[in-house]
Design an enzyme around this catalytic site. Structure first.
Site, PDB file in Angstrom:
ATOM      1  N   HIS A 123       1.144   4.919  -2.483  1.00  0.00           N
ATOM      2  CA  HIS A 123       0.687   5.724  -3.631  1.00  0.00           C
ATOM      3  C   HIS A 123       1.927   6.396  -4.188  1.00  0.00           C
ATOM      4  CE1 HIS A 123      -3.575   5.426  -2.345  1.00  0.00           C
ATOM      5  NE2 HIS A 123      -3.009   5.292  -1.164  1.00  0.00           N
ATOM      6  N   HIS A 179      -9.757   1.257  -0.605  1.00  0.00           N
ATOM      7  CA  HIS A 179      -9.584   1.864   0.709  1.00  0.00           C
ATOM      8  C   HIS A 179     -10.935   1.767   1.413  1.00  0.00           C
ATOM      9  CE1 HIS A 179      -5.910   3.335  -0.967  1.00  0.00           C
ATOM     10  NE2 HIS A 179      -5.642   4.162   0.032  1.00  0.00           N
ATOM     11  N   HIS A 191       0.856  -1.200   0.000  1.00  0.00           N
ATOM     12  CA  HIS A 191       0.000   0.000   0.000  1.00  0.00           C
ATOM     13  C   HIS A 191       0.886   1.242   0.000  1.00  0.00           C
ATOM     14  CE1 HIS A 191      -3.780   2.093   1.939  1.00  0.00           C
ATOM     15  NE2 HIS A 191      -3.138   2.908   1.107  1.00  0.00           N
ATOM     16  N   GLU A 237     -11.009   3.589   6.732  1.00  0.00           N
ATOM     17  CA  GLU A 237      -9.927   4.483   7.176  1.00  0.00           C
ATOM     18  C   GLU A 237     -10.607   5.572   8.012  1.00  0.00           C
ATOM     19  OE1 GLU A 237      -8.021   6.699   4.005  1.00  0.00           O
ATOM     20  OE2 GLU A 237      -6.232   7.132   5.213  1.00  0.00           O
ATOM     21  N   ASP A 294       1.871   3.978   2.762  1.00  0.00           N
ATOM     22  CA  ASP A 294       0.801   4.815   2.204  1.00  0.00           C
ATOM     23  C   ASP A 294       1.359   5.992   1.384  1.00  0.00           C
ATOM     24  OD1 ASP A 294      -1.845   5.437   1.675  1.00  0.00           O
ATOM     25  OD2 ASP A 294      -2.314   6.174   3.676  1.00  0.00           O
ATOM     26  N   ASP A 295       1.756   7.071   2.063  1.00  0.00           N
ATOM     27  CA  ASP A 295       2.289   8.266   1.376  1.00  0.00           C
ATOM     28  C   ASP A 295       3.524   8.737   2.154  1.00  0.00           C
ATOM     29  OD1 ASP A 295      -0.051   8.862  -0.585  1.00  0.00           O
ATOM     30  OD2 ASP A 295      -1.015   8.551   1.352  1.00  0.00           O
TER      31      ASP A 295
HETATM   32  N1  ADE Z   1      -4.729   8.796  -1.538  1.00  0.00           N
HETATM   33  C1  ADE Z   1      -3.458   8.755  -1.119  1.00  0.00           C
HETATM   34  N2  ADE Z   1      -3.402   8.364   0.144  1.00  0.00           N
HETATM   35  C2  ADE Z   1      -4.668   8.119   0.555  1.00  0.00           C
HETATM   36  C3  ADE Z   1      -5.266   7.682   1.755  1.00  0.00           C
HETATM   37  N3  ADE Z   1      -4.548   7.392   2.850  1.00  0.00           N
HETATM   38  N4  ADE Z   1      -6.597   7.566   1.806  1.00  0.00           N
HETATM   39  C4  ADE Z   1      -7.346   7.852   0.736  1.00  0.00           C
HETATM   40  N5  ADE Z   1      -6.833   8.267  -0.410  1.00  0.00           N
HETATM   41  C5  ADE Z   1      -5.505   8.396  -0.514  1.00  0.00           C
HETATM   42 ZN    ZN Z   2      -3.743   4.815   0.703  1.00  0.00          ZN
END
Ligand code: ADE
Ligand code: ZN
Length: 339
Positions: free
Chosen positions: A19, A197, A17, A200, A278-279
């Site tokens: 992006h 997703h 996971h 969350e 994630d990011d």
């Molecule tokens: N796009 C990038 N990161 C995300 C996240 N944690 N939740 C939803 N969309 C995303």
């Molecule tokens: Zn994500």
């Protein structure tokens, strides 16, 4: 020194996971903006990094979509992807499954071809250079319409063989799974792996609806499943994997502090949870930082770290032979490391 931190750093693992737009470090963002002649509203790298403070998912998304605007040429997408793969390799990631958000780019007039060629050339080169394998996952933005997702799917079809699976991301609450039932049905028919997703910021119902209506086989985040015992039973029984992202959850205030993170409870309940970044450029850490932070906060044992690494391989979309090989590498590492 043989401690758990070194064990985390060295154990082979998969990331499921991430992006690619979320791995855009401010230094590279400034460099690419400059070479494309785009001015950004932040004066310096530090200024930009200082803006990475979020109260919720939407505040993050607003900045994340802005950052992506400087990506114009194939080389930009290549550099972004190569930087991530190099960094992941340094964390002993042996396999990664990477989301990209085509709509963030095609809606600005960047051809789909430019995006996918840049990303997939970097994936091929990183396989050659570092031995890291990777799959590409195309995410639809859930704040946009299902119709727009269909247009994006249509656009992607000439590159069908470069995309393994479909995801659903962006603003969760108010954009329930039902909105994307038809497009997921079509993607299923086309043979894509399906994930979304869910849970969350959204409730447990977003997770069960993603399973029932979208027929997903892997859940991204999934934190809120613990609110529904029937759902937990189902997730355990069906061995559905969760791609959990601890530092993301902290930075987006899905949890107030990491000591309250549900990862350990998930493992105790028999849920196949994995740890992911994630990011990473926005949330202050790559995959090993996530493992280390959550290990410390929840006092995870060496055996729990081992289980997370095994889960990361078993929850991947790799074929059974490569899974078996990578699991044997993890077992060998564990025997040799000896703590
Ligand atoms: N796009 C990038 N990161 C995300 C996240 N944690 N939740 C939803 N969309 C995303
Ligand atoms: Zn994500």
């Amino acid at each position: 020194m043989k401690n758990i931190e070194n064990y985390i750093k060295q154990i082979p693992k998969a990331e499921l996971h991430i992006h690619i737009e979320g791995s855009f470090e401010p230094e590279l963002l400034f460099e690419i903006a400059a070479r494309n002649g785009i001015s950004i509203k932040f004066k310096s790298v530090d200024d930009l990094r200082n803006a990475y403070k979020f109260q919720n998912l939407q505040e993050f998304l607003d900045i994340y979509y802005q950052g992506a605007q400087v990506l114009i040429k194939e080389q930009d997408f290549y550099d972004l992807t190569m930087a991530y793969l190099k960094r992941a390799h340094a964390d002993n990631v042996v396999h990664t499954e990477i989301f990209f958000d085509p709509q963030t780019h095609t809606d600005r007039g960047i051809p789909f071809e430019t995006v996918i060629n840049g990303i997939s050339k970097a994936m091929d080169d990183a396989q050659q250079k570092f031995g890291i394998s990777s799959y590409l996952l195309m995410s639809f933005l859930r704040h946009l319409s299902e119709d727009e997702a269909f247009k994006t799917l249509e656009m992607s079809l000439p590159w069908r063989n470069k995309i393994l699976g479909i995801g659903l991301d962006s603003s969760e609450v108010g954009n329930p799974p039902k909105k994307f039932e038809n497009i997921f049905k079509e993607c299923g028919k086309l043979g894509f792996k399906l994930m979304a997703h869910a849970g969350e910021e959204g409730s447990a119902e977003y997770i069960s609806d993603s399973l029932d209506l979208l027929k997903i086989e892997r859940i991204d985040h999934g934190n809120r499943c613990l609110d529904d015992t029937n759902l937990v039973d189902r997730i355990v029984k069906e061995q559905l994997a969760l791609t959990v992202c601890p530092l993301s959850n902290l930075k987006l205030k899905v949890v107030n502090d990491l000591q309250q993170h549900p990862l350990k409870s998930m493992l105790n309940l028999g849920i196949k949870a994995t740890v992911n970044s994630d990011d990473p450029a926005y949330f202050g850490g790559y995959i090993n930082d996530n493992y280390i932070a959550v290990q410390q906060a929840l006092n995870l044992s060496k055996d729990e770290i081992y289980l997370l690494a095994i889960n990361s391989i078993s929850a991947s979309f790799l074929n059974s032979e490569r899974k078996a090989y990578l699991i044997s590498e993890i077992e060998m590492f564990d025997r040799k490391f000896g703590i």
